[in-house]
Design a protein around this motif. Structure first.
Motif, PDB file in Angstrom:
ATOM      1  N   THR A 126       0.769  -1.098  -0.065  1.00  0.00           N
ATOM      2  CA  THR A 126      -0.081  -0.025  -0.049  1.00  0.00           C
ATOM      3  C   THR A 126       0.969   1.266  -0.141  1.00  0.00           C
ATOM      4  O   THR A 126       1.985   1.203   0.431  1.00  0.00           O
ATOM      5  CB  THR A 126      -0.877  -0.013   1.083  1.00  0.00           C
ATOM      6  N   PRO A 127       0.438   2.409  -0.523  1.00  0.00           N
ATOM      7  CA  PRO A 127       1.222   3.473  -0.379  1.00  0.00           C
ATOM      8  C   PRO A 127       1.827   4.102   1.031  1.00  0.00           C
ATOM      9  O   PRO A 127       1.016   3.765   1.829  1.00  0.00           O
ATOM     10  CB  PRO A 127       0.333   4.700  -1.141  1.00  0.00           C
ATOM     11  N   GLU A 128       3.024   4.470   0.918  1.00  0.00           N
ATOM     12  CA  GLU A 128       3.590   5.126   2.389  1.00  0.00           C
ATOM     13  C   GLU A 128       2.296   6.182   2.834  1.00  0.00           C
ATOM     14  O   GLU A 128       1.962   7.101   2.015  1.00  0.00           O
ATOM     15  CB  GLU A 128       4.803   5.594   2.348  1.00  0.00           C
ATOM     16  N   THR A 129       2.074   5.696   4.180  1.00  0.00           N
ATOM     17  CA  THR A 129       0.931   6.604   4.713  1.00  0.00           C
ATOM     18  C   THR A 129       1.265   7.191   5.907  1.00  0.00           C
ATOM     19  O   THR A 129       1.654   6.478   6.798  1.00  0.00           O
ATOM     20  CB  THR A 129      -0.489   5.739   4.780  1.00  0.00           C
ATOM     21  N   TYR A 130       0.775   8.394   6.189  1.00  0.00           N
ATOM     22  CA  TYR A 130       1.225   9.060   7.433  1.00  0.00           C
ATOM     23  C   TYR A 130       0.027   9.813   7.693  1.00  0.00           C
ATOM     24  O   TYR A 130      -0.702  10.330   6.976  1.00  0.00           O
ATOM     25  CB  TYR A 130       2.171   9.905   7.396  1.00  0.00           C
ATOM     26  N   VAL A 131      -0.492   9.773   9.337  1.00  0.00           N
ATOM     27  CA  VAL A 131      -1.387  10.943   9.690  1.00  0.00           C
ATOM     28  C   VAL A 131      -0.966  11.738  10.389  1.00  0.00           C
ATOM     29  O   VAL A 131      -1.577  12.768  10.938  1.00  0.00           O
ATOM     30  CB  VAL A 131      -2.762  10.098  10.517  1.00  0.00           C
ATOM     31  N   ASP A 132       0.241  11.534  11.120  1.00  0.00           N
ATOM     32  CA  ASP A 132       0.787  12.730  11.938  1.00  0.00           C
ATOM     33  C   ASP A 132       1.894  13.769  10.994  1.00  0.00           C
ATOM     34  O   ASP A 132       2.633  13.055  10.443  1.00  0.00           O
ATOM     35  CB  ASP A 132       1.646  11.926  12.966  1.00  0.00           C
ATOM     36  N   TYR A 133       1.357  15.050  11.059  1.00  0.00           N
ATOM     37  CA  TYR A 133       2.135  15.902  10.081  1.00  0.00           C
ATOM     38  C   TYR A 133       3.829  15.610  10.305  1.00  0.00           C
ATOM     39  O   TYR A 133       4.436  15.838   9.314  1.00  0.00           O
ATOM     40  CB  TYR A 133       1.390  17.257  10.181  1.00  0.00           C
ATOM     41  N   ASN A 134       4.088  16.000  11.671  1.00  0.00           N
ATOM     42  CA  ASN A 134       5.506  15.851  11.988  1.00  0.00           C
ATOM     43  C   ASN A 134       6.090  14.770  11.678  1.00  0.00           C
ATOM     44  O   ASN A 134       7.175  14.705  11.153  1.00  0.00           O
ATOM     45  CB  ASN A 134       5.680  16.380  13.459  1.00  0.00           C
ATOM     46  N   GLU A 135       5.615  13.573  11.882  1.00  0.00           N
ATOM     47  CA  GLU A 135       6.065  12.238  11.442  1.00  0.00           C
ATOM     48  C   GLU A 135       6.179  12.232   9.836  1.00  0.00           C
ATOM     49  O   GLU A 135       7.329  11.735   9.153  1.00  0.00           O
ATOM     50  CB  GLU A 135       5.310  11.060  11.889  1.00  0.00           C
ATOM     51  N   ALA A 136       5.521  12.627   9.108  1.00  0.00           N
ATOM     52  CA  ALA A 136       5.442  12.813   7.490  1.00  0.00           C
ATOM     53  C   ALA A 136       6.611  13.714   7.255  1.00  0.00           C
ATOM     54  O   ALA A 136       7.304  13.372   6.427  1.00  0.00           O
ATOM     55  CB  ALA A 136       4.301  13.195   7.022  1.00  0.00           C
ATOM     56  N   ILE A 137       6.725  15.035   7.805  1.00  0.00           N
ATOM     57  CA  ILE A 137       7.869  15.895   7.572  1.00  0.00           C
ATOM     58  C   ILE A 137       9.360  15.107   7.919  1.00  0.00           C
ATOM     59  O   ILE A 137      10.091  15.121   6.901  1.00  0.00           O
ATOM     60  CB  ILE A 137       7.701  17.287   8.431  1.00  0.00           C
ATOM     61  N   ALA A 138       9.379  14.277   8.969  1.00  0.00           N
ATOM     62  CA  ALA A 138      10.555  13.686   9.035  1.00  0.00           C
ATOM     63  C   ALA A 138      10.920  12.597   8.184  1.00  0.00           C
ATOM     64  O   ALA A 138      11.996  12.549   7.918  1.00  0.00           O
ATOM     65  CB  ALA A 138      10.651  12.905  10.528  1.00  0.00           C
ATOM     66  N   ALA A 139       9.885  11.880   7.631  1.00  0.00           N
ATOM     67  CA  ALA A 139       9.986  10.818   6.753  1.00  0.00           C
ATOM     68  C   ALA A 139      10.477  11.452   5.422  1.00  0.00           C
ATOM     69  O   ALA A 139      11.239  10.725   4.881  1.00  0.00           O
ATOM     70  CB  ALA A 139       8.562  10.200   6.472  1.00  0.00           C
ATOM     71  N   ILE A 140       9.957  12.581   5.224  1.00  0.00           N
ATOM     72  CA  ILE A 140      10.440  13.039   3.972  1.00  0.00           C
ATOM     73  C   ILE A 140      11.908  13.536   4.094  1.00  0.00           C
ATOM     74  O   ILE A 140      12.532  13.370   3.046  1.00  0.00           O
ATOM     75  CB  ILE A 140       9.566  14.551   3.812  1.00  0.00           C
TER      76      ILE A 140
END
Length: 340
Positions: A126-140
């Motif tokens: 499934t596509p990489e998926t985040y619901v926590d904004y800060n976690e998404a920023i860190a993943a990027i």
């Protein structure tokens, strides 16, 4: 055999399919917030009802079931599925078979973050998926998540709130704007967690729509696979049925593990020969008529199952290479009420 369709909307074709099955042995009843909904033109009886989150919505539907002697209730809107799943026993107590899955299944499908976790638990992609904004920023920043990204409501319906972003500046702006949009929409009631915006990687490649069929006991029976050729307003506009054993196996894996009731509308994306499951919708979706016109007949199966009869699994698999396209028609939906 009397069948009620709730939130009928634009699903005119679906009412016609069921009408062909029951013939003159019953009636089609349909509800919507507006009597101008196109699907109501097919119904033998049409009833205007409150919106799904109104306190009197379920009492209104129960009253219609009693008055019209309804045997089968088929909901057509994502937002009412959790409500009807929780109140299913109230309808069964008056002899109505509600074609809706158990609350556990509805929760997995309606919460797109839980959908992603469920798909991964099956060993599927499934596509990489985040619901926590800060976690998404860190993943990027760590290179685990890459632009472009898609932002959408975690508890959504149709194409409401879908936005694509190409960089950090757009992500920050669109994320904040989407939060405001959702809170001003009907989706606000469904958004039960503060992390209600999904941030997901974009998979570019061919897109497929699956109709995964389970019987009324949640047993897997078959799957129809279509390649989407064009989309319009969040729905499949053109498609062709395809013979793809790998995607059929994905559908079978999901159907057996999920244990849903009736049809499951599923979206799959392909990238570099790998398949990514995007969404699960435990209802008839906008892509279903492409399966029906290619030989699938889930309405026939549902009516038979409610009668205590069975059907051959062959009716859940389409004729392949059948290509169809939707088109607009103009309908006379009556006159406005209370005109001054």
């Amino acid at each position: 055999m009397n069948i009620l369709f709730t939130c009928a909307g634009r699903r005119r074709y679906l009412l016609k399919y069921f009408k062909e099955i029951i013939g003159g042995s019953g009636k089609i009843v349909a509800t919507d917030m507006q009597l101008s909904a196109p699907a109501l033109t097919v119904a033998d009886v049409k009833v205007q009802v409150p919106q799904v989150y109104a306190e009197d919505y379920i009492p209104a539907i129960l009253q219609i079931c009693k008055k019209q002697l309804i045997d089968i209730l088929i909901p057509l809107n994502d937002l009412e599925l959790p409500i009807l799943a929780e109140r299913k026993s109230d309808f069964e107590a008056i002899g109505v078979k509600v074609i809706v899955s158990e609350p556990r299944v509805i929760d997995i499908c309606f919460d797109k973050y839980k959908t992603a976790q469920f798909i991964e638990s099956l060993g599927l992609k499934t596509p990489e998926t985040y619901v926590d904004y800060n976690e998404a920023i860190a993943a990027i920043k760590a290179g685990r998540l890459n632009f472009p990204l898609i932002l959408k409501p975690r508890w959504g319906s149709g194409s409401i709130g879908l936005e694509f972003v190409d960089d950090f500046d757009e992500l920050e702006i669109v994320y904040k704007l989407n939060r405001k949009k959702v809170m001003k929409s009907i989706l606000a009631t469904a958004s039960v967690d503060d992390n209600f915006i999904l941030i997901q990687e974009v998979i570019k490649g061919p897109e497929y729509g699956l109709d995964i069929v389970n019987d009324l006991d949640g047993k897997y029976r078959g799957v129809s696979v279509k390649q989407k050729l064009a989309m319009r307003s969040g729905e499949t506009d053109k498609a062709i049925t395809v013979d793809n054993a790998d995607i059929r196996e994905i559908g079978a894996t999901i159907g057996k593990a999920l244990g849903h009731i009736g049809n499951l509308d599923c979206d799959v994306l392909e990238r570099d020969g790998e398949y990514y499951v995007l969404e699960l919708n435990p209802r008839f979706g906008g892509g279903y008529p492409f399966s029906q016109e290619a030989g699938v007949n889930i309405p026939k199966a549902i009516v038979a199952w409610v009668k205590g009869e069975d059907v051959d699994d062959s009716i859940f698999f389409p004729h392949y290479d059948a290509m169809f396209s939707k088109c607009d028609i103009l309908l006379n939906v009556g006159q406005l009420q209370n005109r001054t």
